[in-house]
Scaffold this motif. Structure first.
Motif, short mmCIF file in Angstrom:
data_model
loop_
_atom_site.label_atom_id
_atom_site.label_comp_id
_atom_site.label_asym_id
_atom_site.label_seq_id
_atom_site.Cartn_x
_atom_site.Cartn_y
_atom_site.Cartn_z
N ILE A 256 6.65 33.79 17.96
CA ILE A 256 7.21 34.86 17.13
C ILE A 256 8.62 34.49 16.68
CG2 ILE A 256 7.77 37.31 16.99
CD1 ILE A 256 5.77 37.67 19.37
N THR A 257 9.40 33.90 17.59
CA THR A 257 10.76 33.50 17.25
C THR A 257 10.77 32.49 16.11
OG1 THR A 257 11.57 33.93 19.50
CG2 THR A 257 12.88 32.45 18.12
N GLN A 258 9.88 31.49 16.19
CA GLN A 258 9.84 30.49 15.13
C GLN A 258 9.41 31.12 13.80
OE1 GLN A 258 7.59 26.91 15.90
NE2 GLN A 258 7.87 26.16 13.80
N PHE A 259 8.41 31.99 13.86
CA PHE A 259 7.94 32.68 12.66
C PHE A 259 9.07 33.48 12.02
CE2 PHE A 259 5.91 36.67 10.98
CZ PHE A 259 5.33 36.10 9.85
N ALA A 260 9.79 34.25 12.83
CA ALA A 260 10.87 35.09 12.31
C ALA A 260 11.99 34.24 11.71
CB ALA A 260 11.42 35.98 13.42
N LYS A 261 12.35 33.17 12.40
CA LYS A 261 13.43 32.31 11.91
C LYS A 261 13.02 31.57 10.63
CE LYS A 261 15.95 31.42 16.21
NZ LYS A 261 16.36 30.37 17.19
N ASP A 262 11.83 30.98 10.64
CA ASP A 262 11.40 30.17 9.50
C ASP A 262 11.21 31.01 8.24
OD1 ASP A 262 11.41 28.07 11.23
OD2 ASP A 262 9.25 27.71 11.22
N ARG A 263 10.69 32.23 8.42
CA ARG A 263 10.32 33.02 7.25
C ARG A 263 11.42 33.97 6.79
NH1 ARG A 263 8.74 32.87 2.70
NH2 ARG A 263 7.21 34.33 1.84
N VAL B 36 14.88 34.86 8.82
CA VAL B 36 16.27 34.58 9.14
C VAL B 36 16.81 33.47 8.25
CG1 VAL B 36 17.88 33.91 10.97
CG2 VAL B 36 15.91 35.35 11.52
N SER B 37 15.96 32.53 7.87
CA SER B 37 16.37 31.45 6.98
C SER B 37 16.81 31.96 5.62
CB SER B 37 15.21 30.45 6.80
OG SER B 37 14.11 31.07 6.17
N ARG B 38 16.40 33.18 5.27
CA ARG B 38 16.79 33.81 4.01
C ARG B 38 18.02 34.71 4.18
NH1 ARG B 38 12.10 33.95 0.37
NH2 ARG B 38 13.08 35.70 -0.74
N GLY B 39 18.60 34.71 5.38
CA GLY B 39 19.75 35.55 5.65
C GLY B 39 19.40 36.93 6.15
N LEU B 40 18.11 37.19 6.41
CA LEU B 40 17.67 38.51 6.86
C LEU B 40 17.78 38.64 8.37
CD1 LEU B 40 14.51 38.76 4.58
CD2 LEU B 40 16.74 39.80 4.18
N VAL B 41 17.87 39.88 8.82
CA VAL B 41 17.95 40.20 10.25
C VAL B 41 16.58 40.70 10.71
CG1 VAL B 41 19.02 41.69 11.98
CG2 VAL B 41 20.40 40.76 10.10
N VAL B 42 16.15 40.24 11.88
CA VAL B 42 14.84 40.61 12.40
C VAL B 42 14.97 41.08 13.85
CG1 VAL B 42 12.48 39.86 12.89
CG2 VAL B 42 13.74 38.84 10.97
N THR B 43 14.46 42.27 14.12
CA THR B 43 14.27 42.74 15.48
C THR B 43 12.78 42.69 15.76
OG1 THR B 43 16.23 44.17 15.56
CG2 THR B 43 14.42 44.71 17.05
N PHE B 44 12.39 42.08 16.88
CA PHE B 44 10.96 42.05 17.19
C PHE B 44 10.73 42.32 18.66
CE2 PHE B 44 11.97 37.48 17.76
CZ PHE B 44 11.40 37.25 19.01
N ALA B 45 9.50 42.73 18.96
CA ALA B 45 9.11 42.99 20.34
C ALA B 45 7.64 42.67 20.50
CB ALA B 45 9.36 44.46 20.70
N MET B 46 7.30 42.09 21.65
CA MET B 46 5.90 41.87 21.99
C MET B 46 5.44 43.00 22.89
SD MET B 46 4.03 38.81 24.12
CE MET B 46 2.32 39.02 24.65
N HIS B 47 4.34 43.64 22.51
CA HIS B 47 3.73 44.69 23.31
C HIS B 47 2.51 44.07 24.00
CE1 HIS B 47 5.59 48.30 20.97
NE2 HIS B 47 6.42 47.28 21.06
N ASP B 48 2.58 43.98 25.32
CA ASP B 48 1.54 43.30 26.09
C ASP B 48 0.50 44.30 26.57
OD1 ASP B 48 0.25 41.17 27.25
OD2 ASP B 48 1.48 41.20 29.07
N ASP B 49 -0.08 45.04 25.60
CA ASP B 49 -1.15 45.97 25.96
C ASP B 49 -2.34 45.20 26.48
OD1 ASP B 49 0.45 47.94 24.99
OD2 ASP B 49 -0.58 48.15 23.08
N GLU B 50 -3.02 45.75 27.49
CA GLU B 50 -4.17 45.07 28.08
C GLU B 50 -5.26 44.87 27.02
OE1 GLU B 50 -7.36 45.60 31.75
OE2 GLU B 50 -5.68 46.99 31.52
N GLY B 51 -5.60 43.62 26.77
CA GLY B 51 -6.65 43.31 25.82
C GLY B 51 -6.21 43.35 24.37
N ASN B 52 -4.94 43.73 24.11
CA ASN B 52 -4.48 43.86 22.73
C ASN B 52 -3.01 43.43 22.60
OD1 ASN B 52 -4.33 44.57 19.98
ND2 ASN B 52 -3.64 46.63 20.50
#
Length: 221
Positions: free
Chosen positions: A121-128, A130-146
């Motif tokens: 997710i970090t690479q995806f956010a940075k490559d797509r 943050v590289s354009r100067g945008l700010v990204v907040t992200f979180a992984m939700h580790d729901d069981e099975g999802n």
């Protein structure tokens, strides 16, 4: 089993939501929205959140590298409205309908560990974004099975002076750029699956794109 899912949305004041409220929800944090003097607390749902972080370009001040940055973006929209619109009516229309963030939800392969998903997710956010100067907040939700991740992306970039840009990045929200975003997520996910020794792969292409003739079935439930 790895599967492809990527959905895009927006945070808009027209729905009564702010990017501060949205960020607090996806991160399971307590944040304060100063423009409406709201304390937003979602700490009670923190148990299903595996990790969360905020990414910003190098030129951004330290305050842009944490979830509280969304209060800055909300206040900037008010500042923009008062400088850009000259009549009370047009100003109020903007203040009540401003689109303050783009959102993305992606499914994560169950084959990958939490640590590897964080890398992905970090690479995806940075490559797509943050590289354009945008700010990204992200979180992984580790729901069981999802297992899945929420990303919240600023509509405005941070310029070379470390300030919020006057113009929104509208290109990144276009249909053409969305197709690029969707493909990048599939490509990066497959790279990590291969790196970790799994044969599973995902694709952003639909059955029609792949030439698979399947009739949709009716959901029963």
């Amino acid at each position: 089993m790895a599967m492809y899912h990527l959905s895009v949305g927006f945070v808009s004041r027209s729905t009564g939501r702010s990017s501060v409220q949205s960020a607090a929800y996806i991160t399971g944090e307590q944040l304060h929205e100063s423009r409406r003097d709201l304390n937003v607390n979602y700490q009670n749902r923190h148990s299903d959140i595996a990790f969360t972080t905020t990414l910003a370009p190098e030129q951004a001040p330290q305050a842009f590298h944490q979830a509280t940055v969304w209060d800055l973006f909300e206040n900037f929209e008010d500042e923009y409205a008062y400088k850009r619109y000259k009549t009370d009516e047009t100003r109020e229309n903007y203040l009540n309908s401003a689109q303050t963030a783009q959102t993305i939800v992606v499914a994560l392969p169950r084959e990958l560990s939490v640590e590897v998903c964080n890398e992905l997710i970090t690479q995806f956010a940075k490559d797509r974004f943050v590289s354009r100067g945008l700010v990204v907040t992200f979180a992984m939700h580790d729901d069981e099975g999802n297992p899945h991740a929420h990303l919240q992306i600023s509509r405005r970039s941070v310029n070379e002076a470390g300030e919020i840009s006057w113009a929104k990045d509208r290109d990144i929200c276009s249909k053409k750029e969305l197709l690029i975003t969707r493909k990048l997520w599939a490509d990066l996910t497959n790279q990590y699956l291969e790196r970790e020794g799994y044969e599973a792969r995902i694709t952003q292409m639909s059955f029609a794109d792949l030439g698979i003739q399947l009739e949709p079935t009716q959901h029963r439930g």
